[in-house]
Design a protein around this motif. Structure first.
Motif, PDB file in Angstrom:
ATOM      1  N   GLU B 338       0.877  -1.166   0.000  1.00 45.90           N
ATOM      2  CA  GLU B 338       0.000   0.000   0.000  1.00 45.90           C
ATOM      3  C   GLU B 338       0.916   1.217   0.000  1.00 45.90           C
ATOM      4  O   GLU B 338       1.538   1.553   0.999  1.00 45.90           O
ATOM      5  CB  GLU B 338      -0.895  -0.006   1.253  1.00 45.90           C
ATOM      6  CG  GLU B 338      -1.908   1.099   1.312  1.00 45.90           C
ATOM      7  CD  GLU B 338      -2.976   0.990   0.205  1.00 45.90           C
ATOM      8  OE1 GLU B 338      -3.272  -0.145  -0.236  1.00 45.90           O
ATOM      9  OE2 GLU B 338      -3.474   2.043  -0.243  1.00 45.90           O
ATOM     10  N   VAL B 339       1.012   1.837  -1.136  1.00 49.80           N
ATOM     11  CA  VAL B 339       2.015   2.891  -1.317  1.00 49.80           C
ATOM     12  C   VAL B 339       1.364   4.261  -1.162  1.00 49.80           C
ATOM     13  O   VAL B 339       0.499   4.639  -1.974  1.00 49.80           O
ATOM     14  CB  VAL B 339       2.687   2.785  -2.698  1.00 49.80           C
ATOM     15  CG1 VAL B 339       3.776   3.841  -2.847  1.00 49.80           C
ATOM     16  CG2 VAL B 339       3.265   1.402  -2.900  1.00 49.80           C
ATOM     17  N   PRO B 340       1.738   4.993  -0.125  1.00 46.60           N
ATOM     18  CA  PRO B 340       1.151   6.330   0.072  1.00 46.60           C
ATOM     19  C   PRO B 340       1.743   7.344  -0.912  1.00 46.60           C
ATOM     20  O   PRO B 340       2.804   7.093  -1.489  1.00 46.60           O
ATOM     21  CB  PRO B 340       1.559   6.670   1.509  1.00 46.60           C
ATOM     22  CG  PRO B 340       2.814   5.914   1.736  1.00 46.60           C
ATOM     23  CD  PRO B 340       2.714   4.661   0.921  1.00 46.60           C
ATOM     24  N   PRO B 341       1.094   8.488  -1.068  1.00 43.12           N
ATOM     25  CA  PRO B 341       1.639   9.497  -1.997  1.00 43.12           C
ATOM     26  C   PRO B 341       2.867  10.213  -1.429  1.00 43.12           C
ATOM     27  O   PRO B 341       3.685  10.738  -2.182  1.00 43.12           O
ATOM     28  CB  PRO B 341       0.475  10.467  -2.183  1.00 43.12           C
ATOM     29  CG  PRO B 341      -0.369  10.309  -0.968  1.00 43.12           C
ATOM     30  CD  PRO B 341      -0.217   8.894  -0.520  1.00 43.12           C
ATOM     31  N   ARG B 342       2.953  10.250  -0.108  1.00 40.48           N
ATOM     32  CA  ARG B 342       4.104  10.895   0.535  1.00 40.48           C
ATOM     33  C   ARG B 342       4.612   9.961   1.628  1.00 40.48           C
ATOM     34  O   ARG B 342       3.842   9.250   2.252  1.00 40.48           O
ATOM     35  CB  ARG B 342       3.707  12.246   1.155  1.00 40.48           C
ATOM     36  CG  ARG B 342       3.152  13.226   0.125  1.00 40.48           C
ATOM     37  CD  ARG B 342       2.443  14.396   0.814  1.00 40.48           C
ATOM     38  NE  ARG B 342       3.367  15.251   1.528  1.00 40.48           N
ATOM     39  CZ  ARG B 342       4.095  16.209   0.952  1.00 40.48           C
ATOM     40  NH1 ARG B 342       3.965  16.425  -0.345  1.00 40.48           N
ATOM     41  NH2 ARG B 342       4.914  16.948   1.645  1.00 40.48           N
ATOM     42  N   ASP B 352       6.259  10.526  -4.968  1.00 41.21           N
ATOM     43  CA  ASP B 352       6.269   9.958  -6.317  1.00 41.21           C
ATOM     44  C   ASP B 352       5.757  11.018  -7.280  1.00 41.21           C
ATOM     45  O   ASP B 352       4.832  11.766  -6.943  1.00 41.21           O
ATOM     46  CB  ASP B 352       5.363   8.725  -6.396  1.00 41.21           C
ATOM     47  CG  ASP B 352       6.046   7.485  -5.834  1.00 41.21           C
ATOM     48  OD1 ASP B 352       7.281   7.528  -5.669  1.00 41.21           O
ATOM     49  OD2 ASP B 352       5.342   6.511  -5.555  1.00 41.21           O
ATOM     50  N   VAL B 353       6.325  11.047  -8.446  1.00 40.57           N
ATOM     51  CA  VAL B 353       5.912  12.037  -9.434  1.00 40.57           C
ATOM     52  C   VAL B 353       4.486  11.751  -9.893  1.00 40.57           C
ATOM     53  O   VAL B 353       4.137  10.601 -10.187  1.00 40.57           O
ATOM     54  CB  VAL B 353       6.878  12.010 -10.651  1.00 40.57           C
ATOM     55  CG1 VAL B 353       6.410  12.986 -11.735  1.00 40.57           C
ATOM     56  CG2 VAL B 353       8.283  12.351 -10.202  1.00 40.57           C
ATOM     57  N   GLU B 354       3.644  12.781  -9.926  1.00 42.88           N
ATOM     58  CA  GLU B 354       2.282  12.716 -10.462  1.00 42.88           C
ATOM     59  C   GLU B 354       1.416  11.668  -9.764  1.00 42.88           C
ATOM     60  O   GLU B 354       0.657  10.953 -10.405  1.00 42.88           O
ATOM     61  CB  GLU B 354       2.316  12.458 -11.975  1.00 42.88           C
ATOM     62  CG  GLU B 354       2.952  13.603 -12.767  1.00 42.88           C
ATOM     63  CD  GLU B 354       3.083  13.286 -14.248  1.00 42.88           C
ATOM     64  OE1 GLU B 354       2.804  12.134 -14.633  1.00 42.88           O
ATOM     65  OE2 GLU B 354       3.460  14.184 -15.002  1.00 42.88           O
ATOM     66  N   ARG B 357      -2.519  10.102  -4.379  1.00 41.68           N
ATOM     67  CA  ARG B 357      -3.248   9.296  -3.394  1.00 41.68           C
ATOM     68  C   ARG B 357      -2.607   7.914  -3.254  1.00 41.68           C
ATOM     69  O   ARG B 357      -1.829   7.492  -4.123  1.00 41.68           O
ATOM     70  CB  ARG B 357      -4.723   9.165  -3.763  1.00 41.68           C
ATOM     71  CG  ARG B 357      -4.970   8.579  -5.126  1.00 41.68           C
ATOM     72  CD  ARG B 357      -6.448   8.701  -5.501  1.00 41.68           C
ATOM     73  NE  ARG B 357      -6.679   8.282  -6.872  1.00 41.68           N
ATOM     74  CZ  ARG B 357      -6.912   7.033  -7.236  1.00 41.68           C
ATOM     75  NH1 ARG B 357      -6.907   6.074  -6.336  1.00 41.68           N
ATOM     76  NH2 ARG B 357      -7.134   6.728  -8.497  1.00 41.68           N
ATOM     77  N   SER B 358      -2.972   7.269  -2.157  1.00 39.96           N
ATOM     78  CA  SER B 358      -2.415   5.939  -1.898  1.00 39.96           C
ATOM     79  C   SER B 358      -2.863   4.955  -2.972  1.00 39.96           C
ATOM     80  O   SER B 358      -3.950   5.100  -3.545  1.00 39.96           O
ATOM     81  CB  SER B 358      -2.876   5.423  -0.526  1.00 39.96           C
ATOM     82  OG  SER B 358      -2.277   6.168   0.499  1.00 39.96           O
ATOM     83  N   GLU B 359      -2.016   3.967  -3.197  1.00 41.81           N
ATOM     84  CA  GLU B 359      -2.308   3.011  -4.260  1.00 41.81           C
ATOM     85  C   GLU B 359      -1.679   1.679  -3.901  1.00 41.81           C
ATOM     86  O   GLU B 359      -0.573   1.633  -3.368  1.00 41.81           O
ATOM     87  CB  GLU B 359      -1.706   3.539  -5.572  1.00 41.81           C
ATOM     88  CG  GLU B 359      -2.236   2.865  -6.809  1.00 41.81           C
ATOM     89  CD  GLU B 359      -1.664   3.518  -8.073  1.00 41.81           C
ATOM     90  OE1 GLU B 359      -1.519   2.812  -9.073  1.00 41.81           O
ATOM     91  OE2 GLU B 359      -1.354   4.733  -8.033  1.00 41.81           O
ATOM     92  N   GLU B 360      -2.411   0.632  -4.172  1.00 41.82           N
ATOM     93  CA  GLU B 360      -1.834  -0.698  -3.942  1.00 41.82           C
ATOM     94  C   GLU B 360      -1.019  -1.078  -5.183  1.00 41.82           C
ATOM     95  O   GLU B 360      -1.560  -1.120  -6.284  1.00 41.82           O
ATOM     96  CB  GLU B 360      -2.933  -1.734  -3.714  1.00 41.82           C
ATOM     97  CG  GLU B 360      -2.379  -3.048  -3.201  1.00 41.82           C
ATOM     98  CD  GLU B 360      -3.479  -4.074  -2.910  1.00 41.82           C
ATOM     99  OE1 GLU B 360      -3.729  -4.375  -1.748  1.00 41.82           O
ATOM    100  OE2 GLU B 360      -4.076  -4.569  -3.882  1.00 41.82           O
ATOM    101  N   MET B 361       0.224  -1.329  -4.954  1.00 41.89           N
ATOM    102  CA  MET B 361       1.117  -1.596  -6.089  1.00 41.89           C
ATOM    103  C   MET B 361       1.913  -2.876  -5.849  1.00 41.89           C
ATOM    104  O   MET B 361       2.392  -3.115  -4.746  1.00 41.89           O
ATOM    105  CB  MET B 361       2.100  -0.433  -6.307  1.00 41.89           C
ATOM    106  CG  MET B 361       1.426   0.901  -6.610  1.00 41.89           C
ATOM    107  SD  MET B 361       2.607   2.260  -6.620  1.00 41.89           S
ATOM    108  CE  MET B 361       3.312   2.089  -8.223  1.00 41.89           C
ATOM    109  N   SER B 371       8.177   3.948  -8.869  1.00 45.13           N
ATOM    110  CA  SER B 371       7.732   4.537  -7.608  1.00 45.13           C
ATOM    111  C   SER B 371       8.885   4.625  -6.610  1.00 45.13           C
ATOM    112  O   SER B 371       9.477   3.615  -6.223  1.00 45.13           O
ATOM    113  CB  SER B 371       6.608   3.677  -7.010  1.00 45.13           C
ATOM    114  OG  SER B 371       6.354   4.063  -5.682  1.00 45.13           O
ATOM    115  N   ASN B 372       9.164   5.838  -6.169  1.00 43.72           N
ATOM    116  CA  ASN B 372      10.211   6.038  -5.159  1.00 43.72           C
ATOM    117  C   ASN B 372       9.795   5.413  -3.830  1.00 43.72           C
ATOM    118  O   ASN B 372      10.572   4.695  -3.184  1.00 43.72           O
ATOM    119  CB  ASN B 372      10.464   7.532  -4.941  1.00 43.72           C
ATOM    120  CG  ASN B 372      11.143   8.184  -6.137  1.00 43.72           C
ATOM    121  OD1 ASN B 372      11.835   7.516  -6.897  1.00 43.72           O
ATOM    122  ND2 ASN B 372      10.924   9.473  -6.311  1.00 43.72           N
ATOM    123  N   ILE B 373       8.543   5.694  -3.452  1.00 42.49           N
ATOM    124  CA  ILE B 373       8.087   5.242  -2.133  1.00 42.49           C
ATOM    125  C   ILE B 373       7.985   3.713  -2.096  1.00 42.49           C
ATOM    126  O   ILE B 373       8.382   3.074  -1.122  1.00 42.49           O
ATOM    127  CB  ILE B 373       6.739   5.917  -1.798  1.00 42.49           C
ATOM    128  CG1 ILE B 373       6.952   7.438  -1.713  1.00 42.49           C
ATOM    129  CG2 ILE B 373       6.176   5.384  -0.482  1.00 42.49           C
ATOM    130  CD1 ILE B 373       5.679   8.245  -1.626  1.00 42.49           C
TER     131      ILE B 373
END
Lengths: 136, 599
Positions: B338-342, B352-354, B357-361, B371-373
């Motif tokens: 679960e990757v948050p935006p920050r 992460d660029v552009e 919101r959080s996203e399951e990746m 994705s940096n995060i």
């Protein structure tokens, strides 16, 4: 001096040998000397000729060396010229000047080798999708 | 018989007899003196003759020989540099050198005008040189043979004095600016000392060993036939055969130059590596220069950016982080986060660029979308020691071993100095690590080569004067499992097919790679607010890897508008560097005869 002393020296010899045989024996005695002198002279000329021939050969070798060096230099110049002609930049420019362009649309014809397993693009895509999990 | 009569007559006769006796005595005395003088003279001459011919014969013979014998150095031919197909990239020829003695020149203006017209040089500058007080000036060096012959004809025709013609070795680069930074160049004088690039790195091998000859010459300097001649021949320098493919190098340089025009980047580099052998097929740096004429070229352009320029690799280094995690079994491609935006780590916020919101990746998505995060979350599972270990295994922090001058080792901080907060996360996404483009190309080549790191090299073989060929030993080491490498290739394929690197797609071939964009670090200043380093490194074809192509652009700017009207910033590697990758891959695969795989 030699011219005046020689007859004097020969006179007693002539007296001893007698009047009838006064000339022929002298020649006989002179013959080895003449032969010796001739050999010496011939040897001298022979040696001189040999030396000149060697020197001439030396000059010829020198000239040949110079020719070899010149040919080698020419060979190197030609190598440079060939390398310059094979320069991709020159070839590219020449092709452009001739109006040659990369094809806008390329069609690849691939033939599956006999006995080889054909790689189905759909199968590969399915593999990738499986790898990517929930991705479209 | 005298008949004078009387005593007087007798006296006269006696007197005459006495006089004759006295005269005879005097004459014989003079004869004796003259004879003695002659004898002494002859004896003296004889003694002198004996002295010269017998006693001191060797000394005088040696003196005479010394006057005729001359010891001359025989310069060794500098070796030739060939490309992988045996075409000359650098070689030495004899060129005409024209010199002048200004004190012997009658009219400098006439001489300068005549020579400048033939040689195509500045007449005014030449006139100034010829008007000087010195006894030696160069009129022109490295003049082509035909031009030199024309200059000789002009000098003879116009009876110009004080001009001398000679030859000296000249290094020529028939391919011009092709691979100029890699090949380098030599000094312009007769020493031909290597100054840059391979000419410098392999100077000792290329130079060879000079020889000498003792030759008997006459007073005019002409060798005496059958005279003394002792020759110790020079040993020519080694020839060097490079791994560079001329056509691929040209394609890389063309694509790079076009990219600089398109993006306004101040510089860039492209490397093409053969996956299996580690051979560098192309090493292009732009802007370039022509080593045949370096006048006015700033020294900055001589730099081979592929090995000297350090940069933070950014997202391209995520390959190492993800590969390490996969190899250690920490994650699989399908592992989701679960990757948050920050993401806040200590005092630093990662984004992460552009993405807002959080996203399951999945891990595959993390790589595809760069994705940096997500990568930081993977690194968190992996741990700093393991990440550091894999960075070392991939060869970061040490020079690759090409032997090229000025190759930087890069910076990989020792694990002991890593902080517990941001050091690991920042390193995982390609910051805090300085690398060269070649090091990063080798990282991707390891993925392409089933997990085996192979030392990149530019010299295929050397050929000595006797024709013996020698190659350096192959250096390789396993970094990760074959399975991990294969999985990584699939993930990199996803980057091109559905991720940030879609502009790297090549018609007819399936490729994979990774984009990279980092803020440019200016030494002593910090990160630039405006300049970025944009990169794309990829593998082609991805199913049966043949080559790795690395593209790094320094400070591209501007935007492009896509077919759908959307704009994209050229500062991103996926926008500016990926198309260069595609161009180079297409040209290289065609050149190598790799059949399309239907990608």
């Amino acid at each position: 001096m030699t011219a005046s002393t020689q007859p004097t020296a020969l006179r007693p010899l002539l007296r001893q040998t007698g009047a009838g045989r006064s000339v022929a024996p002298a020649h006989g005695r002179l013959r080895p000397w003449v032969a010796f002198v001739a050999i010496v002279v011939l040897a001298f000329f022979g040696l001189t000729y040999g030396r000149i021939s060697l020197d001439r050969s030396g000059f010829m070798l020198e000239t040949l060396d110079e020719q070899i060096a010149a040919e080698q230099a020419h060979h190197f110049e030609l190598r440079v010229e060939v390398a310059e002609l094979r320069n991709p930049e020159r070839i590219s420019q020449a092709a452009t000047d001739l109006g040659m362009v990369f094809p806008g649309r390329r069609v690849d014809l691939s033939v599956t080798p006999m006995g080889a397993e054909e790689l189905d693009p759909e199968y590969r895509w399915a593999q990738l999708r499986a790898l990517l999990g929930a991705q479209p | 018989m005298l008949r004078w009569g009387g005593g007087g007559t007798t006296r006269c006769v006696r007197r005459a007899t006495d006089m004759r006796r006295r005269r005879g005595r005097g004459r014989s005395g003079r004869v004796l003196v003259v004879g003695a003088v002659l004898v002494l003279g002859w004896v003296g001459l004889g003694y002198r003759l004996f002295q010269v011919q017998a006693l001191d014969a060797e000394t005088y013979a040696a003196q005479g020989l010394d006057q005729r014998l001359r010891r001359e150095e025989l310069p060794a031919d500098r070796g030739t540099i060939y490309d992988r197909d045996g075409v000359e990239l650098a070689m030495t020829i004899d060129a005409v050198t024209i010199t002048a003695n200004p004190t012997q020149i009658e009219d400098p203006a006439v001489t300068a005008a005549a020579l400048a017209g033939v040689l195509g040089i500045d007449a005014v500058a030449l006139r100034q040189r010829l008007s000087g007080d010195g006894q030696f000036v160069y009129v022109a060096r490295g003049v082509a043979k035909e031009l030199g012959e024309r200059a000789i004809a002009v000098v003879e025709q116009r009876n110009l004095t004080g001009i001398t013609f000679g030859t000296e070795p000249q290094r020529v680069y028939p391919a011009g600016s092709l691979a100029a930074q890699l090949i380098g160049f030599v000094r312009s004088d007769e020493t031909q000392q290597g100054l840059e690039g391979l000419e410098f790195a392999f100077d000792a091998a290329l130079t060879g060993t000079p020889g000498s000859q003792v030759v008997e010459r006459d007073q005019f300097g002409i060798p005496i036939p059958q005279g003394e001649l002792i020759v110790e021949p020079a040993v020519s320098g080694d020839d060097i055969v490079l791994t560079i493919d001329r056509s691929i190098q040209f394609a890389a340089e063309e694509a790079l130059a076009a990219a600089l025009d398109r993006t306004g980047a101040v510089g860039g580099t492209v490397i093409v590596l053969d996956v299996d052998s580690g051979e560098v097929l192309a090493m292009a740096t732009a802007p370039g220069f022509d080593p045949n004429d370096r006048r006015g070229v700033p020294a900055e352009l001589f730099r081979n950016r592929s090995i000297t320029d350090l940069y933070e690799p950014g997202s391209t280094l995520k390959v190492v982080t993800i590969a390490a995690a996969l190899d250690q079994g920490v994650v699989s491609p399908a592992t989701t986060f679960e990757v948050p935006p920050r993401f806040l780590v200590h005092d630093k916020t990662y984004t992460d660029v552009e993405r807002t919101r959080s996203e399951e990746m999945s891990v595959a998505e993390i790589v595809a979308k760069s994705s940096n995060i997500g990568t930081i979350m993977v690194q968190d599972l992996l741990g700093n020691p393991t990440l550091h270990e894999y960075l070392l295994r991939f060869g970061l922090g040490s020079a690759t071993g090409t032997g090229l001058p000025g190759e930087a080792a890069g910076t990989l901080h020792p694990l002991a100095t890593w902080c517990d907060t941001t050091c690991g996360p920042s390193t995982a996404i390609g910051y805090r690590v300085d690398v060269t483009p070649l090091q990063m190309a080798a990282v991707f080549a390891t993925v392409a080569n089933d997990g085996v790191w192979v030392e990149p090299h530019v010299v295929k073989e050397t050929i000595d004067a006797e024709g013996n060929r020698s190659t350096s030993d192959r250096v390789e080491r396993p970094v990760m499992s074959t399975h991990t490498a294969e999985t990584m290739r699939r993930l990199l394929q996803g980057v091109v097919e559905i991720g940030t690197g879609y502009r790297a797609a090549v018609d007819g071939y399936t490729v994979g790679g990774k984009t990279g964009t980092t803020e440019k670090l200016i030494p002593g200043v910090g990160y630039s607010a405006t300049d970025r380093i944009a990169s794309f490194i990829g593998i082609a074809p991805i199913d049966r890897p043949e080559i790795v192509v690395a593209v790094v652009l320094d400070s591209p700017h501007g935007e492009i508008t896509g077919e759908n009207g959307a704009t994209a910033k050229l500062e991103f590697g996926g926008v500016s560097a990926a198309p260069v990758f595609a161009e180079v891959v297409e040209a290289a695969l065609h050149q190598l005869g790799v059949p399309p795989d239907g990608g």
